[in-house]
Design an enzyme around this catalytic site. Structure first.
Site, PDB file in Angstrom:
ATOM      1  N   ASP A 186      -3.619  -5.060 -17.876  1.00 14.26           N
ATOM      2  CA  ASP A 186      -2.871  -3.875 -18.321  1.00 14.26           C
ATOM      3  C   ASP A 186      -2.748  -3.515 -19.657  1.00 14.26           C
ATOM      4  O   ASP A 186      -1.926  -3.467 -20.457  1.00 14.26           O
ATOM      5  CB  ASP A 186      -1.318  -4.526 -18.196  1.00 14.26           C
ATOM      6  CG  ASP A 186      -1.058  -5.031 -16.757  1.00 14.26           C
ATOM      7  OD1 ASP A 186      -1.584  -4.218 -15.781  1.00 14.26           O
ATOM      8  OD2 ASP A 186      -0.419  -5.859 -16.526  1.00 14.26           O
ATOM      9  N   HIS A 203       1.086   0.776 -13.461  1.00  8.28           N
ATOM     10  CA  HIS A 203       1.855  -0.580 -13.803  1.00  8.28           C
ATOM     11  C   HIS A 203       3.234  -0.161 -13.702  1.00  8.28           C
ATOM     12  O   HIS A 203       3.518   0.731 -14.295  1.00  8.28           O
ATOM     13  CB  HIS A 203       1.493  -1.114 -15.049  1.00  8.28           C
ATOM     14  CG  HIS A 203       2.387  -2.355 -15.590  1.00  8.28           C
ATOM     15  ND1 HIS A 203       1.720  -3.543 -14.896  1.00  8.28           N
ATOM     16  CD2 HIS A 203       3.453  -2.677 -16.216  1.00  8.28           C
ATOM     17  CE1 HIS A 203       2.411  -4.525 -15.380  1.00  8.28           C
ATOM     18  NE2 HIS A 203       3.519  -4.066 -16.132  1.00  8.28           N
ATOM     19  N   LEU A 257      -4.567  -6.999  -8.275  1.00  5.28           N
ATOM     20  CA  LEU A 257      -4.308  -7.955  -9.309  1.00  5.28           C
ATOM     21  C   LEU A 257      -5.431  -8.706  -9.999  1.00  5.28           C
ATOM     22  O   LEU A 257      -5.415  -9.385 -10.831  1.00  5.28           O
ATOM     23  CB  LEU A 257      -3.235  -9.044  -8.573  1.00  5.28           C
ATOM     24  CG  LEU A 257      -1.948  -8.529  -7.787  1.00  5.28           C
ATOM     25  CD1 LEU A 257      -1.074  -9.673  -7.369  1.00  5.28           C
ATOM     26  CD2 LEU A 257      -1.502  -7.753  -8.837  1.00  5.28           C
ATOM     27  N   GLU A 267       6.439   6.187  -9.313  1.00  6.62           N
ATOM     28  CA  GLU A 267       5.121   5.746  -9.054  1.00  6.62           C
ATOM     29  C   GLU A 267       4.697   7.010  -8.073  1.00  6.62           C
ATOM     30  O   GLU A 267       3.564   7.523  -8.145  1.00  6.62           O
ATOM     31  CB  GLU A 267       4.804   4.509  -8.312  1.00  6.62           C
ATOM     32  CG  GLU A 267       5.065   3.573  -9.727  1.00  6.62           C
ATOM     33  CD  GLU A 267       4.747   1.962  -9.115  1.00  6.62           C
ATOM     34  OE1 GLU A 267       4.421   1.191  -9.924  1.00  6.62           O
ATOM     35  OE2 GLU A 267       4.673   1.753  -7.847  1.00  6.62           O
ATOM     36  N   GLY A 309       0.813  -1.227  -0.037  1.00  3.50           N
ATOM     37  CA  GLY A 309       0.114  -0.004   0.069  1.00  3.50           C
ATOM     38  C   GLY A 309       0.640   1.287  -0.041  1.00  3.50           C
ATOM     39  O   GLY A 309       0.197   2.181   0.361  1.00  3.50           O
ATOM     40  N   SER A 310       2.122   1.491  -0.560  1.00  5.84           N
ATOM     41  CA  SER A 310       2.764   2.570  -0.475  1.00  5.84           C
ATOM     42  C   SER A 310       2.271   3.276  -1.423  1.00  5.84           C
ATOM     43  O   SER A 310       2.050   4.884  -1.246  1.00  5.84           O
ATOM     44  CB  SER A 310       4.220   2.146  -0.831  1.00  5.84           C
ATOM     45  OG  SER A 310       4.382   1.913  -2.116  1.00  5.84           O
ATOM     46  N   ASN A 311       1.625   3.049  -2.413  1.00  7.45           N
ATOM     47  CA  ASN A 311       1.108   3.931  -3.555  1.00  7.45           C
ATOM     48  C   ASN A 311      -0.290   4.548  -2.920  1.00  7.45           C
ATOM     49  O   ASN A 311      -0.511   5.870  -2.853  1.00  7.45           O
ATOM     50  CB  ASN A 311       0.615   3.503  -4.906  1.00  7.45           C
ATOM     51  CG  ASN A 311       2.025   3.400  -5.634  1.00  7.45           C
ATOM     52  OD1 ASN A 311       2.397   4.669  -6.427  1.00  7.45           O
ATOM     53  ND2 ASN A 311       2.419   1.931  -5.812  1.00  7.45           N
ATOM     54  N   ASN A 327      -5.240   2.696 -13.462  1.00  6.78           N
ATOM     55  CA  ASN A 327      -4.314   1.667 -12.862  1.00  6.78           C
ATOM     56  C   ASN A 327      -2.730   2.198 -13.097  1.00  6.78           C
ATOM     57  O   ASN A 327      -2.508   2.903 -13.867  1.00  6.78           O
ATOM     58  CB  ASN A 327      -4.335   0.284 -13.645  1.00  6.78           C
ATOM     59  CG  ASN A 327      -3.154  -0.861 -12.973  1.00  6.78           C
ATOM     60  OD1 ASN A 327      -3.242  -0.774 -11.664  1.00  6.78           O
ATOM     61  ND2 ASN A 327      -2.731  -1.701 -13.867  1.00  6.78           N
ATOM     62  N   ILE A 347     -11.077  -6.178 -13.339  1.00  7.16           N
ATOM     63  CA  ILE A 347     -12.353  -5.392 -12.946  1.00  7.16           C
ATOM     64  C   ILE A 347     -13.559  -6.094 -13.708  1.00  7.16           C
ATOM     65  O   ILE A 347     -13.577  -5.985 -15.103  1.00  7.16           O
ATOM     66  CB  ILE A 347     -12.161  -3.970 -13.081  1.00  7.16           C
ATOM     67  CG1 ILE A 347     -10.957  -3.449 -12.315  1.00  7.16           C
ATOM     68  CG2 ILE A 347     -13.466  -3.271 -12.653  1.00  7.16           C
ATOM     69  CD1 ILE A 347     -11.122  -3.884 -10.826  1.00  7.16           C
TER      70      ILE A 347
HETATM   71  C1  GRF Z   1       3.053  -0.994  -7.573  1.00  3.39           C
HETATM   72  O1  GRF Z   1       4.359  -1.229  -8.106  1.00  3.39           O
HETATM   73  C2  GRF Z   1       2.185  -0.582  -8.852  1.00  3.39           C
HETATM   74  O2  GRF Z   1       2.634  -0.494 -10.132  1.00  3.39           O
HETATM   75  C3  GRF Z   1       1.801  -2.038  -8.918  1.00  3.39           C
HETATM   76  O3  GRF Z   1       1.581  -2.589  -8.064  1.00  3.39           O
HETATM   77  C4  GRF Z   1       2.494  -2.152  -6.795  1.00  3.39           C
HETATM   78  C5  GRF Z   1       1.834  -1.921  -5.455  1.00  3.39           C
HETATM   79  O4  GRF Z   1       2.878  -1.362  -4.744  1.00  3.39           O
HETATM   80  N1  GRF Z   1       0.198  -2.001  -9.928  1.00  3.39           N
HETATM   81  P1  GRF Z   1       2.227  -0.820  -3.372  1.00  3.39           P
HETATM   82  O5  GRF Z   1       1.450  -1.939  -2.589  1.00  3.39           O
HETATM   83  O6  GRF Z   1       1.648   0.379  -3.562  1.00  3.39           O
HETATM   84  O7  GRF Z   1       3.713  -0.581  -2.517  1.00  3.39           O
END
Ligand code: GRF
Length: 308
Positions: free
Chosen positions: A262, A221, A202, A291, A129-131, A219, A205
């Site tokens: 994708d 990627h 993953l 990202e 969940g870093s994003n 999304n 949808i």
């Molecule tokens: C990211 O690298 C994103 O591109 C991919 O999944 C990863 C999620 O990373 N779809 P995080 O859980 O947000 O760290």
């Protein structure tokens, strides 16, 4: 049944086992102590005996499970559980944050205090969940976007802890219902979700959601699509493939979501070099930084265009 409990309590398999163990030991310990006390009282086993015994059990049980939960590292879960139980029978007040935590199928509205003018964003994520965290940080004081929901298919995923820490409602979805049931579409609609950002989600949808959110599901990627995309191309697998193909550059792709993995229209690509001594981890690190810097900004830009 265990899967249902994991979803309901948002815990992984090991934690569920520890919780069940705590319940079992707490329950039998309560019975044992209750009987010991009753045997010390000068009473016959009549209705009064039973009544006092029941009252004792009601008092001893919460204390017993809380004490035992400490030994199994489950104090947080049980203190919340006992408090909720107390709230149900009216002996303690319902904790604020708990009322925002939604289990699967709970149709309670999430919208009570929100400004209706804000775009309500749902983040679908099932990893660390870093994003998701960066998106939350970006919109923390925003008057444009509210992070209204985190949807996850993995009990125990790091992103659920982020949701809890940030006090954002979360929903753990069930595969059967997602793909063959209503796809949670009524749930998303009830909760007035306007826009969906996938960040480490993953599953494909389902069609009904795609149809209900045209150009409103995106999304990210961790490579330059259309190369290194598709089923099974996620996380370290992507970076390992990029390295084994001896690519000179990699990067990120932010794209609309369609019925294929994708595959939807590309919104933005940002490149970075692949260095000679890179391994999957160092490359992943560089890509994650890209990202984090770009995804929240792109979401904001798209939302601005939509509300114009
Ligand atoms: C990211 O690298 C994103 O591109 C991919 O999944 C990863 C999620 O990373 N779809 P995080 O859980 O947000 O760290």
């Amino acid at each position: 049944m265990f899967q249902k409990l994991q979803e309901k309590w948002k815990v992984g398999g090991l934690q569920l086992a520890l919780i069940i163990l705590t319940f079992a030991i707490g329950g039998s310990g309560t019975g044992y102590v209750g009987k010991k006390i009753m045997n010390g009282l000068p009473l016959h086993q009549d209705w009064l005996w039973t009544l006092i015994y029941i009252m004792l059990v009601i008092i001893i049980w919460p204390v017993a499970v809380i004490i035992i939960s400490i030994f199994f590292g489950q104090y947080k879960f049980f203190s919340g559980y006992v408090r909720k139980l107390g709230a149900k029978v009216g002996v303690v007040r319902q904790p604020e944050a708990d009322s925002k935590q939604l289990a699967v199928g709970n149709r309670q509205s999430l919208t009570t205090n929100d400004s209706r003018l804000m775009t309500r964003l749902a983040i679908f994520a099932s990893g660390a969940g870093s994003n998701a965290q960066k998106i939350i940080d970006h919109f923390r004081n925003s008057s444009l976007v509210k992070i209204a929901l985190i949807v996850c298919n993995k009990p125990g995923a790091g992103v659920l802890q982020i949701a809890e820490k940030e006090n954002i409602p979360s929903l753990i979805i069930d595969k059967e219902r997602f793909f063959r049931g209503d796809g949670y579409l009524p749930f998303l609609k009830e909760n007035k979700i306007d826009f969906i950002a996938l960040a480490g989600f993953l599953w494909k949808i389902p069609g009904p959601i795609l149809k209900a959110y045209p150009k409103r599901i995106i999304n990210i990627h961790p490579a330059l699509l259309p190369k290194f995309g598709g089923k099974g191309m996620y996380g370290q697998f992507v970076h390992a493939a990029v390295l084994s193909e001896k690519e000179k550059e990699s990067g990120i792709t932010i794209h609309y979501v369609d019925e294929h993995y994708d595959n939807g229209d590309i919104i933005l690509q940002v490149k970075c070099p692949v260095l000679e001594n890179d391994d999957a981890e160092t490359l992943a690190h560089r890509i994650h930084a890209l990202e984090h810097a770009n995804y929240p900004v792109v979401i904001e830009e798209l939302v601005r265009q939509l509300v114009k």
